[in-house]
Design a protein around this motif. Structure first.
Motif, short mmCIF file in Angstrom:
data_model
loop_
_atom_site.label_atom_id
_atom_site.label_comp_id
_atom_site.label_asym_id
_atom_site.label_seq_id
_atom_site.Cartn_x
_atom_site.Cartn_y
_atom_site.Cartn_z
N ALA A 184 6.12 57.15 -31.88
CA ALA A 184 5.50 58.21 -32.68
C ALA A 184 4.37 58.94 -31.96
CB ALA A 184 4.96 57.63 -33.99
N TYR B 85 -2.12 58.85 -37.06
CA TYR B 85 -0.67 58.83 -37.14
C TYR B 85 -0.11 57.44 -37.42
CZ TYR B 85 -0.06 56.80 -32.43
OH TYR B 85 -0.07 55.97 -31.34
N ASN C 30 -6.60 61.91 -35.92
CA ASN C 30 -5.15 61.82 -35.80
C ASN C 30 -4.68 60.43 -36.23
OD1 ASN C 30 -2.45 62.19 -35.16
ND2 ASN C 30 -2.75 61.94 -32.96
#
Length: 528
Positions: free
Chosen positions: A305, A153, A151
């Motif tokens: 986020a 991100y 992930n």
């Protein structure tokens, strides 16, 4: 998993032909043979057929060094110290084309020539995986945590928020650069010159850590000595400990990985540093919503986020560690090379000073000013080209069979990379490629220069990679480097210590580091 299940034959073959301990390979083969023999003859022959197909596909790619199962260990051992020589030999012998080198646990297939580099740069992630390549080389699951790969991100935040933020933090970065060098260079009374980097490159990492974290987390934590020490140690640890883990067979990684990493301890320290800041911001957000002076920094962007378990304080602290690793390791080495080039070529000081002073007088320390420092930009790009911190770059793991434009197919499980140093020192790409020509790019017509700025990538210039996975933070890093070089040029005179020449590079596999040297600084004499 590093690769898909259908890559098992490839991994087994790499194990048998590149393992440093032949007995382990023999044991693995015996165990696998026994399992297959007891699971049915047809399955055994099916896997054997797949295995030989993999071997045949790799056989089509010429080898630098030995390729025989036992002798390949010799090449794998040599790659550690002489990887740069092997890669250059392959480049000169087989360009444009492909060649392979045996390392401890895989075949390292290198692409040479603009077209094959373009092939790698355009390949989709589910075919040639940059993410899996990073996961393997840096052993992310053990040195950073598996979620960082699965992930990532934080990468879109670098591409968007951080890149946009550069325009408004140039003056902040400049202020921090001035403060950092004032702190690092300690002039003693009665001595005209004072040394920097006399023992290692640690000072440069400390400077970058200050600058980066002013933008990442803000004041005053970025000045905390223990916080800086932790993030610098982590950046070095990832590379060193990942290398140790890769020395072991893959099936032993889950056993040795947790013992060879210091991630749990480092993560606890990082969380202790950042928890008060994160919790304070959460309280303000709860009490005031968006109606408060929310810091516009990386920590805030991560908090906004993050989703699910990534919202935890520990996991947000982890991302800041990872961002420091990504920015400190290569940036400090890149600027050390630039500083060495400045000391080795004093003829460039005056034209650089004239450009910088004229631009700053007109535009101040702004993003507009940075875009007008053509000579500064060219100096740094040329330093990257001549030296670079990787002999090979754009490392990928093959997840699905991939056919290059020359018709050669590489099977799943193979490591593919591009020959950075070979491309950068090829006379077909650059005139006098082994000569440091600081204004090589600045002397181009203005419309041509736009294609050769420091942040620009191409099949000939791979310092920041090329294509889909070009370095997302290069706009921020380039701005930092330009401000640092500009400040040094207009503030100090620099030279190598008496009797010191440009130190030879240090090599480890495909990685390159500048040698250790003492750079002497003197307050600039304003009579020039």
């Amino acid at each position: 998993m590093l690769v898909h299940e259908d890559t098992v034959p490839a991994v087994l073959y790499a194990t048998l032909t590149s393992w440093p301990v032949a007995t382990l390979a023999a044991i693995l083969l015996a165990v696998q043979w026994y399992r297959l023999r007891n699971s049915g003859v047809s399955r055994f022959f099916t896997l054997t057929l797949v295995w030989h197909r993999y071997f045949d596909q790799l056989r089509a790619i010429p080898t630098v060094g030995y390729s025989a199962p036992i002798l390949s260990y010799i090449t794998a051992f040599r790659f550690n110290a002489d990887g740069h020589k092997l890669l250059q030999q392959g480049y000169e012998t087989y360009k444009p084309g492909l060649f392979k080198i045996a390392t401890w646990d895989h075949w390292y297939v290198t692409a040479t020539g603009p077209q094959l580099v373009e092939d790698v740069s355009k390949a989709p992630e589910d075919v040639l995986s940059m993410r899996n390549g990073m996961y393997y080389f840096f052993q992310t699951g053990y040195t950073m945590g598996p979620k960082v790969m699965h992930n990532p991100y934080h990468i879109p935040l670098i591409r968007s928020q951080l890149t946009r933020r550069v325009a408004v933090v140039v003056d902040d970065i400049h202020q921090e650069v001035v403060a950092a060098f004032n702190s690092a260079i300690k002039f003693e009374k009665g001595l005209e010159w004072t040394p920097l980097f006399s023992q290692s490159n640690t000072t440069m990492e400390e400077i970058f850590c200050r600058i980066n974290n002013r933008v990442f987390i803000g004041a005053p934590k970025y000045l905390d000595e223990d916080y800086q020490k932790l993030n610098i140690e982590f950046a070095l640890d990832v590379v060193l400990r990942a290398g140790k883990i890769r020395r072991f067979p893959k099936f032993l990684h889950p056993i040795v990985g947790p013992f060879l990493t210091r991630l749990p301890t480092q993560l606890r320290r990082q969380t202790k540093h950042l928890e008060p800041i994160i919790e304070a911001r959460r309280r303000l957000l709860k009490d005031h919503g968006d109606n408060w002076d929310k810091p516009n920094d990386m920590l805030t962007w991560l908090m906004d986020a993050a989703e699910g378990e990534e919202l935890s304080t520990t996991n947000i602290a982890r991302r800041i560690l990872v961002l420091n690793f990504a920015s400190l390791h290569t940036s400090s080495k890149t600027f050390t090379y630039a500083l060495y080039d400045l000391a080795a070529h004093p003829q460039y000081l005056q034209p650089l000073r004239e450009e910088i002073e004229a631009v700053v007088a007109s535009d101040g320390w702004t993003k507009a000013a940075m875009s007008k420092m053509y000579k500064v930009d060219s100096f740094l790009r040329e330093s990257q080209r001549v030296h670079g911190v990787n002999v090979g770059n754009m490392r990928r793991i093959v997840l699905k069979p991939f056919t290059f434009s020359n018709g050669i197919t590489v099977p799943p499980g193979t490591v593919v990379a591009c020959s950075t140093r070979g491309m950068h020192h090829d006379g077909a790409n650059f005139d006098h490629p082994d000569v440091f020509d600081a204004f090589r790019f600045a002397d181009l017509p203005k419309e041509e220069f736009a294609k050769h700025q420091m942040v620009s990538t191409s099949t000939e210039h791979l310092a920041f990679g090329h294509g889909l996975h070009s370095c997302p933070g290069r706009f921020f890093v380039a701005t930092e480097l330009k401000i640092m070089l500009a400040h040094i040029v207009i503030t100090y005179d620099v030279k190598f210590n008496e009797g010191q020449e440009y130190p030879p590079d240090r090599f480890a596999g495909e990685q390159v580091s500048p040698g250790v040297a003492a750079i002497m600084f003197r307050r600039r004499r304003m009579t020039d």
